[in-house]
Each structure stands twice: as structure tokens, then as C-alpha cells.
Write a protein that holds these residues in place. Structure first.
Motif, PDB file in Angstrom:
ATOM      1  N   SER A  83       0.812  -1.233   0.000  1.00  0.00           N
ATOM      2  CA  SER A  83       0.000   0.000   0.000  1.00  0.00           C
ATOM      3  C   SER A  83       0.838   1.273   0.000  1.00  0.00           C
TER       4      SER A  83
ATOM      5  N   ASN B 205       1.797  -1.328   4.220  1.00  0.00           N
ATOM      6  CA  ASN B 205       2.914  -2.250   3.975  1.00  0.00           C
ATOM      7  C   ASN B 205       3.423  -2.012   2.551  1.00  0.00           C
TER       8      ASN B 205
ATOM      9  N   PHE C 188       7.249  -1.318   0.004  1.00  0.00           N
ATOM     10  CA  PHE C 188       8.582  -0.721   0.005  1.00  0.00           C
ATOM     11  C   PHE C 188       8.493   0.738  -0.420  1.00  0.00           C
TER      12      PHE C 188
ATOM     13  N   ALA D 153      -6.522  -9.643  -7.584  1.00  0.00           N
ATOM     14  CA  ALA D 153      -5.996 -10.567  -8.601  1.00  0.00           C
ATOM     15  C   ALA D 153      -5.749  -9.747  -9.860  1.00  0.00           C
TER      16      ALA D 153
ATOM     17  N   PRO E 296      -8.698  -6.322 -11.943  1.00  0.00           N
ATOM     18  CA  PRO E 296      -8.601  -5.143 -12.813  1.00  0.00           C
ATOM     19  C   PRO E 296      -7.992  -5.503 -14.161  1.00  0.00           C
TER      20      PRO E 296
HETATM   21  P1  NAD Z   1       2.700  -0.951  -7.853  1.00  0.00           P
HETATM   22  O1  NAD Z   1       4.028  -1.400  -8.358  1.00  0.00           O
HETATM   23  O2  NAD Z   1       2.288   0.471  -7.980  1.00  0.00           O
HETATM   24  O3  NAD Z   1       2.533  -1.362  -6.318  1.00  0.00           O
HETATM   25  C1  NAD Z   1       2.970  -2.601  -5.832  1.00  0.00           C
HETATM   26  C2  NAD Z   1       3.078  -2.522  -4.330  1.00  0.00           C
HETATM   27  O4  NAD Z   1       3.513  -3.803  -3.839  1.00  0.00           O
HETATM   28  C3  NAD Z   1       4.107  -1.495  -3.849  1.00  0.00           C
HETATM   29  O5  NAD Z   1       3.635  -0.880  -2.670  1.00  0.00           O
HETATM   30  C4  NAD Z   1       5.325  -2.355  -3.544  1.00  0.00           C
HETATM   31  O6  NAD Z   1       6.215  -1.766  -2.601  1.00  0.00           O
HETATM   32  C5  NAD Z   1       4.643  -3.587  -2.981  1.00  0.00           C
HETATM   33  N1  NAD Z   1       5.473  -4.783  -2.977  1.00  0.00           N
HETATM   34  C6  NAD Z   1       6.141  -5.359  -4.013  1.00  0.00           C
HETATM   35  N2  NAD Z   1       6.782  -6.439  -3.586  1.00  0.00           N
HETATM   36  C7  NAD Z   1       6.538  -6.563  -2.267  1.00  0.00           C
HETATM   37  C8  NAD Z   1       6.934  -7.487  -1.269  1.00  0.00           C
HETATM   38  N3  NAD Z   1       7.744  -8.514  -1.538  1.00  0.00           N
HETATM   39  N4  NAD Z   1       6.487  -7.303   0.003  1.00  0.00           N
HETATM   40  C9  NAD Z   1       5.683  -6.253   0.312  1.00  0.00           C
HETATM   41  N5  NAD Z   1       5.262  -5.352  -0.599  1.00  0.00           N
HETATM   42  C10 NAD Z   1       5.694  -5.513  -1.871  1.00  0.00           C
HETATM   43  O7  NAD Z   1       1.658  -1.911  -8.587  1.00  0.00           O
HETATM   44  P2  NAD Z   1       0.062  -1.880  -8.754  1.00  0.00           P
HETATM   45  O8  NAD Z   1      -0.221  -1.805 -10.190  1.00  0.00           O
HETATM   46  O9  NAD Z   1      -0.571  -0.934  -7.817  1.00  0.00           O
HETATM   47  O10 NAD Z   1      -0.267  -3.378  -8.319  1.00  0.00           O
HETATM   48  C11 NAD Z   1      -1.003  -3.730  -7.173  1.00  0.00           C
HETATM   49  C12 NAD Z   1      -1.689  -5.062  -7.411  1.00  0.00           C
HETATM   50  O11 NAD Z   1      -2.624  -4.916  -8.486  1.00  0.00           O
HETATM   51  C13 NAD Z   1      -0.749  -6.181  -7.819  1.00  0.00           C
HETATM   52  O12 NAD Z   1      -1.123  -7.381  -7.177  1.00  0.00           O
HETATM   53  C14 NAD Z   1      -0.967  -6.296  -9.320  1.00  0.00           C
HETATM   54  O13 NAD Z   1      -0.695  -7.573  -9.792  1.00  0.00           O
HETATM   55  C15 NAD Z   1      -2.447  -5.969  -9.402  1.00  0.00           C
HETATM   56  N6  NAD Z   1      -2.891  -5.538 -10.718  1.00  0.00           N
HETATM   57  C16 NAD Z   1      -2.338  -4.451 -11.319  1.00  0.00           C
HETATM   58  C17 NAD Z   1      -2.779  -4.088 -12.581  1.00  0.00           C
HETATM   59  C18 NAD Z   1      -2.214  -2.912 -13.310  1.00  0.00           C
HETATM   60  O14 NAD Z   1      -2.507  -2.770 -14.507  1.00  0.00           O
HETATM   61  N7  NAD Z   1      -1.449  -2.050 -12.678  1.00  0.00           N
HETATM   62  C19 NAD Z   1      -3.780  -4.825 -13.219  1.00  0.00           C
HETATM   63  C20 NAD Z   1      -4.324  -5.917 -12.564  1.00  0.00           C
HETATM   64  C21 NAD Z   1      -3.872  -6.260 -11.309  1.00  0.00           C
END
Ligand code: NAD
Length: 260
Positions: free
Chosen positions: A12, A34, A36, A141, A185
Motif C-alpha cells: 500500500s 505495507n 517498500f 488478482a 482489474p
Molecule cells: P505498484 O508497483 O504500484 O505497487 C505494488 C506494491 O507492492 C508497492 O507498494 C510495492 O512496494 C509492494 N510490494 C512489491 N513487492 C513486495 C513485497 N515482496 N512485500 C511487500 N510489498 C511488496 O503496482 P500496482 O499496479 O498498484 O499493483 C497492485 C496489485 O494490483 C498487484 O497485485 C498487481 O498484480 C495488481 N494488478 C495491477 C494491474 C495494473 O494494470 N497495474 C492490473 C491488474 C492487477
């Protein structure tokens, strides 16, 4: 209904997870953040969320790919905020490469962060939810939990696993006041997607601009990215009163991607 509940949102510090955390705080949830990031920025984020929404905001830097660190994070949340009522499994990583050269370390990392982490967090928090007879679990997911794309073997396998885990947990908790749902999404413009554009361009032999218009937006009939705020609103809806009897469901926010 969410006033003074405690929400733990993995991953988050950025993107979708941050938007979900903020939306839950707007409803009065105390937060355990939580993920990085830069220490100073995270401290500022905690202060801002706490000040603007009048809630307690903790932070734990646990790497959710480690079962041990996940269990420590749940203990820390209990100590700081009392319990975990709402669990959002959102942390995720990606690697794009054809399967024959896909690095084993990337496979292991993606399965650990995107799938096994949800098993560990759920295993650690369910006893707390069951004890209260109330709990909400939302697993972020992806449309890749429902359909595949080439060059994303580990991500697609992990996200299909998350959808299966969601349904299993929903059945096991169906009479205990706990719900468990998945959100799928389509493409959302966050660092996770921005960082895969160059790898996708290489794997498919396209320019980065072509990846953006043909691979990403081209696959969403709406022609636009899903907004993090829309995903946050869905997560908050599932956690609120209207979500009382919604469990084991898969909520798709993909601009028509999986309808085509
Ligand atoms: P993002 O890269 O903006 O955020 C990812 C978050 O996960 C960050 O806060 C990062 O620090 C944290 N993270 C990564 N590895 C970690 C670990 N080992 N331990 C703790 N925290 C960790 O990405 P996002 O697009 O916001 O993705 C969030 C979720 O949404 C993911 O599960 C991703 O698969 C899913 N998702 C994203 C999309 C998209 O198009 N962006 C589409 C479908 C699903």
C-alpha cells in the motif's frame, strides 16, 4: 460499518494498494500500511492519511514473500491497532519474458509475492476474524486470473491461483461472518505497468508506443485504463454493509477486456 475497523493492505505504499488504503481510511478504518519505498515519503504518507481521515496509521516494511515476516506483521498490527478486521492482499510484482528463458528466480519471486503471500496473510488473520465473527478479505488478482497473455507465465499462474484461493477461503468461512472476494482489474497505469512496457516491447518486437496503444489499451474495448480510485471504491464496497453476503465472487473492472 467500517468505522474504527482495522485494515491491513499489503503493497500500500504505491498504486492500487495506496488508493484502497486511502478509501478505507475515508470510511474510518485504522490502517496498517505495507510495502517498500522511501522512508521519508512513507512517514509523510502516514502523517497525511492520519491527519486527513482522523485514523491511526501504522507501517510495516515486511517482505510478504516471507511467511515469517508476514506473521510478524500480523502480530505487530495486533499490538499497534488491536486486530485485523479487513485484509487486502494487494502486493504484486511482474516479469515479462518468454517461458524458455524466464528466470527461475523471477518465477519463484512472483509466485511468492503474488500468490503465497495471500495464503500466509489469510492463515495468520483468519483466527482473529473468526473470533470476532466478522472479517473482510479482498484479494487483488487481475484479468490475468481469468485469461492469459503470452510472456507472463508466472504472473498468470499466480493470479489464477489467487482466484482459486479466494473461492476456497470463501467456502471455508461462509458461515463465520467472513467474506473473501477477488478483484480483477484490467490495465491500470501504475509503476507495475509502466515498468513492464520496455520488456513487453522487447518480447513482442514492438516499440514502447505500440505496446501502449496496441497491447495495453488495444486489449481494453473501452480504450482507457482502469482508474485506481474505481478499484478502491469496489474494494470498499465489498468491505461495507452491501458486501455482507457477497463472498467467493470475482469482480472484474477491465473496460470489457474479458468480454471480447
Ligand atoms: P505498484 O508497483 O504500484 O505497487 C505494488 C506494491 O507492492 C508497492 O507498494 C510495492 O512496494 C509492494 N510490494 C512489491 N513487492 C513486495 C513485497 N515482496 N512485500 C511487500 N510489498 C511488496 O503496482 P500496482 O499496479 O498498484 O499493483 C497492485 C496489485 O494490483 C498487484 O497485485 C498487481 O498484480 C495488481 N494488478 C495491477 C494491474 C495494473 O494494470 N497495474 C492490473 C491488474 C492487477
Amino acid at each position: 460499518m467500517l468505522q474504527s475497523k482495522v485494515a491491513l493492505v499489503t503493497g500500500s505504499t504505491s498504486g492500487i494498494g495506496l488508493a484502497i488504503a486511502e478509501s478505507l481510511a475515508e470510511q474510518g478504518c485504522h490502517l496498517m500500511l505495507n510495502g517498500f519505498g522511501d522512508d521519508k515519503e512513507i512517514a509523510e504518507l502516514r502523517n497525511r492519511l492520519s491527519r486527513e481521515h482522523n485514523v491511526e496509521v501504522g507501517y510495516c516494511a515486511a517482505d510478504v514473500s516471507s511467511a515469517e515476516q508476514v506473521h510478524q506483521m500480523i502480530e505487530e498490527t495486533q499490538k499497534l491497532l488491536g486486530s485485523v478486521d479487513v485484509l487486502v492482499n494487494n502486493a504484486g510484482v511482474q516479469h515479462v519474458e518468454e517461458i524458455e528463458t524466464f528466470p527461475v528466480e523471477q518465477w519463484d519471486r512472483i509466485i511468492a509475492v503474488n500468490l503465497s503471500s495471500a495464503f500466509h496473510t489469510i492463515q495468520a488473520t483468519l483466527p482473529l476474524m473468526k473470533a470476532k465473527g466478522w472479517g473482510r478479505i479482498v484479494n487483488v488478482a487481475s484479468i490475468h486470473g481469468l485469461v492469459a497473455s503470452p510472456y507472463k507465465s508466472a504472473y498468470v499462474a499466480a493470479k489464477h491461483g489467487v482466484v482459486g484461493l479466494t473461492k476456497t477461503v470463501a467456502l471455508e468461512t461462509a458461515r463465520q461472518g467472513v467474506t473473501c472476494n477477488a478483484i480483477c482489474p484490467g490495465y491500470v497505469l501504475t509503476p507495475l505497468v509502466e515498468n513492464q512496457i520496455s520488456d513487453t516491447a522487447r518480447a513482442r518486437g514492438l516499440s514502447e508506443q505500440e505496446v501502449m496503444s496496441e497491447v495495453l489499451l488495444g486489449s481494453q474495448p473501452s480504450g482507457r485504463f482502469t482508474d485506481v480510485k474505481d478499484i478502491a471504491a469496489m474494494a470498499t464496497f465489498l468491505c461495507g454493509g452491501a458486501g455482507n453476503n457477497i463472498t467467493g465472487s470475482v469482480q472484474v473492472l477491465d473496460g470489457g477486456y474479458t468480454a471480447a
